[in-house]
Motif scaffolding. Structure first.
Motif, mmCIF file in Angstrom:
data_model
loop_
_atom_site.group_PDB
_atom_site.id
_atom_site.type_symbol
_atom_site.label_atom_id
_atom_site.label_comp_id
_atom_site.label_asym_id
_atom_site.label_seq_id
_atom_site.Cartn_x
_atom_site.Cartn_y
_atom_site.Cartn_z
ATOM 1 N N LYS A 106 -5.521 -9.084 9.769
ATOM 2 C CA LYS A 106 -5.141 -9.838 8.579
ATOM 3 C C LYS A 106 -6.303 -9.845 7.590
ATOM 4 N N TYR A 107 -7.498 -10.042 8.101
ATOM 5 C CA TYR A 107 -8.667 -10.037 7.221
ATOM 6 C C TYR A 107 -8.813 -8.688 6.515
ATOM 7 N N TRP A 108 -8.857 -7.605 7.286
ATOM 8 C CA TRP A 108 -9.259 -6.326 6.725
ATOM 9 C C TRP A 108 -8.134 -5.642 5.938
ATOM 10 N N VAL A 109 -6.949 -5.595 6.505
ATOM 11 C CA VAL A 109 -5.850 -4.919 5.807
ATOM 12 C C VAL A 109 -5.582 -5.593 4.468
ATOM 13 N N CYS A 110 -5.589 -6.923 4.461
ATOM 14 C CA CYS A 110 -5.304 -7.632 3.211
ATOM 15 C C CYS A 110 -6.443 -7.480 2.202
ATOM 16 N N LYS A 111 -7.653 -7.255 2.674
ATOM 17 C CA LYS A 111 -8.760 -6.953 1.765
ATOM 18 C C LYS A 111 -8.578 -5.586 1.108
ATOM 19 N N ARG A 112 -8.027 -4.633 1.838
ATOM 20 C CA ARG A 112 -7.893 -3.279 1.341
ATOM 21 C C ARG A 112 -6.738 -3.122 0.360
ATOM 22 N N TYR A 127 0.048 -4.443 -8.211
ATOM 23 C CA TYR A 127 -1.370 -4.798 -8.375
ATOM 24 C C TYR A 127 -1.553 -6.319 -8.405
ATOM 25 N N ARG A 128 -0.643 -7.035 -9.072
ATOM 26 C CA ARG A 128 -0.748 -8.500 -9.134
ATOM 27 C C ARG A 128 -0.419 -9.150 -7.798
ATOM 28 N N GLU A 129 0.405 -8.477 -7.010
ATOM 29 C CA GLU A 129 0.923 -9.097 -5.795
ATOM 30 C C GLU A 129 -0.075 -9.099 -4.646
ATOM 31 N N LEU A 130 -0.801 -8.012 -4.483
ATOM 32 C CA LEU A 130 -1.553 -7.837 -3.245
ATOM 33 C C LEU A 130 -2.705 -8.826 -3.039
ATOM 34 N N PRO A 131 -3.390 -9.322 -4.086
ATOM 35 C CA PRO A 131 -4.425 -10.330 -3.800
ATOM 36 C C PRO A 131 -3.893 -11.581 -3.118
ATOM 37 N N LEU A 132 -2.626 -11.919 -3.365
ATOM 38 C CA LEU A 132 -2.063 -13.125 -2.754
ATOM 39 C C LEU A 132 -2.099 -13.048 -1.237
ATOM 40 N N LEU A 133 -1.815 -11.865 -0.688
ATOM 41 C CA LEU A 133 -1.692 -11.746 0.758
ATOM 42 C C LEU A 133 -3.034 -11.881 1.463
ATOM 43 N N SER A 134 -4.116 -11.656 0.723
ATOM 44 C CA SER A 134 -5.441 -11.925 1.274
ATOM 45 C C SER A 134 -5.771 -13.411 1.234
ATOM 46 N N MET A 154 0.832 -1.208 0.000
ATOM 47 C CA MET A 154 0.000 0.000 0.000
ATOM 48 C C MET A 154 0.864 1.254 0.000
ATOM 49 N N ARG A 155 1.849 1.269 0.873
ATOM 50 C CA ARG A 155 2.714 2.441 0.977
ATOM 51 C C ARG A 155 3.462 2.679 -0.331
ATOM 52 N N THR A 156 3.997 1.622 -0.925
ATOM 53 C CA THR A 156 4.729 1.762 -2.182
ATOM 54 C C THR A 156 3.837 2.321 -3.279
ATOM 55 N N ALA A 157 2.622 1.788 -3.384
ATOM 56 C CA ALA A 157 1.694 2.254 -4.408
ATOM 57 C C ALA A 157 1.274 3.694 -4.155
ATOM 58 N N THR A 158 1.026 4.027 -2.895
ATOM 59 C CA THR A 158 0.586 5.379 -2.552
ATOM 60 C C THR A 158 1.679 6.399 -2.837
ATOM 61 N N GLU A 188 -5.571 5.279 4.169
ATOM 62 C CA GLU A 188 -5.657 3.812 4.178
ATOM 63 C C GLU A 188 -4.298 3.193 4.444
ATOM 64 N N SER A 189 -3.270 3.738 3.797
ATOM 65 C CA SER A 189 -1.916 3.222 3.975
ATOM 66 C C SER A 189 -1.436 3.414 5.406
ATOM 67 N N GLU A 190 -1.651 4.588 5.949
ATOM 68 C CA GLU A 190 -1.167 4.855 7.305
ATOM 69 C C GLU A 190 -1.897 4.008 8.342
ATOM 70 N N ALA A 191 -3.171 3.782 8.143
ATOM 71 C CA ALA A 191 -3.916 2.917 9.062
ATOM 72 C C ALA A 191 -3.349 1.501 9.041
ATOM 73 N N ALA A 192 -2.995 1.018 7.850
ATOM 74 C CA ALA A 192 -2.432 -0.330 7.733
ATOM 75 C C ALA A 192 -1.054 -0.415 8.379
ATOM 76 N N THR A 193 -0.201 0.563 8.124
ATOM 77 C CA THR A 193 1.140 0.558 8.702
ATOM 78 C C THR A 193 1.081 0.618 10.227
ATOM 79 N N THR A 194 0.217 1.473 10.742
ATOM 80 C CA THR A 194 0.141 1.660 12.191
ATOM 81 C C THR A 194 -0.338 0.405 12.894
#
Length: 545
Positions: A380-386, A413-420, A306-310, A343-349
């Motif tokens: 894990k559920y929510w951050v990975c969904k976002r 973009y291809r990578e993040l669905p895996l983590l969910s 998220m941070r990298t994309a943002t 969104e990114s900062e909420a996930a990092t924190t």
């Protein structure tokens, strides 16, 4: 040379030569969670990640994915995976900086937080993060067999990357993986059919298949198999103590959507030698701590993506002009960028708060262990969904430039669905949160103690906490069908509480008004009017040209 047909103008400079640890939320959490002593190391790794060399390694490792070599020229089975040299450079850097199992050999408070921060800033390629993460997660599970841990843990925690198939005890450092999933069961590992037959010397012989075994060139694996006493955890080496190769055959590599620099394989055990880790019939309980740690890394990895994309989106908007103004100056684009930052900062924190809980739980803090039990499942559920939503919106900020491979955005973009999906997709994570609440009431108490430490600071947060308590008190007969709704609310109040206490007011206000006050649309970039978005957007380019 032909004559010039046009001038090249209004182009965005490459995002290289910066420090990926220039993240105010990350640096503040690093100190808050007890790892101030690691700032220099995190900074050094951040400069490497933002440099041209590391980004080129990531590009090459993705462009030249691993290949499977099953037999040598004479027809002998070798079961080798060949990687581009860039992959090994990435692994050597990650292991050398302790992103794998180094915290288990470090007695300093905050060691796991320092490692988590490094995992966040070393964001150039997610594929090699898979074996790094699994090595980190193997150690506490392996301690269920003290005699095996005594032999292997010093090499698993070594900061030397030593690739190649050799006897584990002869190497300067080891990388480990796990081998659980089978085709007929997927997440339902109790449906596994791989058999484990005990031998007179105390070892076992494994026969069966595994549907997903990532990083198959790792030195050691924790595998689940059905022993006479039930589903049991085993240590399976690639090379046996006598130097011969274990009967672990690679059938094929997966052709995946993303994570392409990392090999993921289907394997067969054909009377493979293994050693028991923990008691027979206790395989899930033995390996659950490994799963919890890899779930932490799913959350960290998503926050990193998220941070990298943002940052890429904001960088583009700061340098690109349209309709007479830079994109970053245009109100609607600022709304989108600010929403991405929030969104990114909420996930990092929340990810680093969980790393802090992991560190303190490892040192015997039962309250932090109880908090982590529920907070990790919901996060894990929510951050990975976002993650995929953030990546898609950030890519769109670049327009067509973001859709081409050269931008690096498609890889994110291809990578993040895996983590969910990894370590339990959405339903599994949501149901695990319900299981934690039902079986461990202390986890619910610890969770709300954490959240309500911000009581009275924001009316949207207070209302959201009351709402989720009402959801939990509703008819339990339909709780399972409401699981996603409940877990989402739990994740949001946790993030909101953390931001209210630790983030600048502009960030916390935007989060609470939109995510908790529900003054928000169905897409990113729909923050309500009246918010101070300038300071929010600026948090994505601290220290960057």
């Amino acid at each position: 040379m032909g004559r010039a047909t046009h001038d090249v103008t209004n182009q965005v400079p490459p995002l290289v030569g910066h420090d990926t640890s220039d993240d105010p939320a990350l640096l503040a959490a690093l100190e808050r969670e007890g790892a101030r002593w690691a700032v220099d190391d995190v900074r050094a790794l951040g400069r490497l990640a933002g440099g041209e060399q590391a980004q080129e390694w990531a590009r090459l490792a993705e462009r030249h994915p691993p290949t499977l070599v099953t037999h040598d020229r004479s027809g002998h089975r070798v079961d080798e995976v060949e990687y581009d040299p860039a992959y090994h450079h990435l692994m050597a850097t990650a292991v050398g900086h302790g992103l794998h199992a180094a915290p288990w050999a470090d007695d300093r408070p905050g060691a796991h937080v320092a490692r988590a921060a490094k995992f966040l800033v070393w964001n150039v390629d997610a594929g090699h993060g898979c074996p790094v993460s699994m090595t980190y997660a193997v150690v506490p599970a392996l301690r269920a067999a003290p005699e095996l841990a005594a032999v292997h843990e010093p090499l698993l925690t070594s900061t030397v990357y030593d690739p190649g198939l050799r006897t584990p005890s002869s190497k300067a450092g080891l990388v480990a993986g796990m081998s659980m999933t089978e085709k007929q069961g997927g997440s339902d590992v109790r449906a596994n059919t791989t058999r484990a037959e005990p031998q007179v010397d105390g070892s076992y012989r494994l026969t069966g298949h595994k549907w997903f075994t990532s990083a198959p060139m790792s030195d050691l694996f924790l595998a689940l198999a059905q022993a006479p006493g039930g589903l049991t955890c085993f240590l399976v080496p690639r090379v046996l103590p006598d130097g011969t190769r274990n009967a672990m055959h690679l059938m094929r590599l997966k052709d995946k959507l993303g994570n392409r620099s990392n090999a993921s394989s289907e394997i067969e055990y054909d009377d493979a030698v293994a050693w028991r880790v923990g008691d027979e019939g206790r395989g899930v309980r033995t390996i659950v701590e490994m799963v919890n740690l890899t779930r932490l890394d799913c959350t960290l990895g998503t926050a990193s993506g998220m941070r990298t994309a943002t940052v890429a989106a904001v960088h583009h908007a700061r340098h690109r002009s349209a309709f007479g103004r830079r994109l970053v100056e245009q109100p609607l684009m600022r709304n989108v960028l600010a929403d991405l930052v929030v969104e990114s900062e909420a996930a990092t924190t929340v990810a680093l708060r969980l790393a802090g809980a992991t560190d303190r739980a490892a040192r015997g803090d039962e309250g932090e262990a109880a908090f982590r039990r529920l907070a990790l499942a919901v996060s894990k559920y929510w951050v990975c969904k976002r993650g995929p939503a953030v990546a898609g919106e950030a890519l769109e900020c670049l327009g067509g430039n973001g859709y081409v491979e050269e931008s690096g955005m498609p890889r994110i973009y291809r990578e993040l669905p895996l983590l969910s999906i990894w370590e339990g997709s959405g339903n599994v994570a949501a149901l695990d949160a319900l299981r934690a609440m039902g079986r461990e009431p202390a986890s619910v108490e610890a969770f709300f103690t954490e959240v309500e430490s911000a009581a009275g600071a924001d009316r949207h947060l207070d209302d959201a906490v009351a709402l989720v308590r009402k959801e939990l008190a509703a008819d339990p007969a339909d709780l399972e069908v409401r699981a996603r709704r409940v877990v989402e609310q739990l994740a949001l109040v946790l993030q909101g509480s953390l931001l209210v206490r630790h983030a600048p007011a502009a960030v916390a206000d935007a989060f609470c008004a939109s995510r908790l006050g529900r003054d928000w649309g169905g897409a990113l970039g729909t923050l309500p009017t009246g918010l101070d978005l300038g300071p929010v957007v600026e948090r994505a380019f601290a220290g960057r040209p």
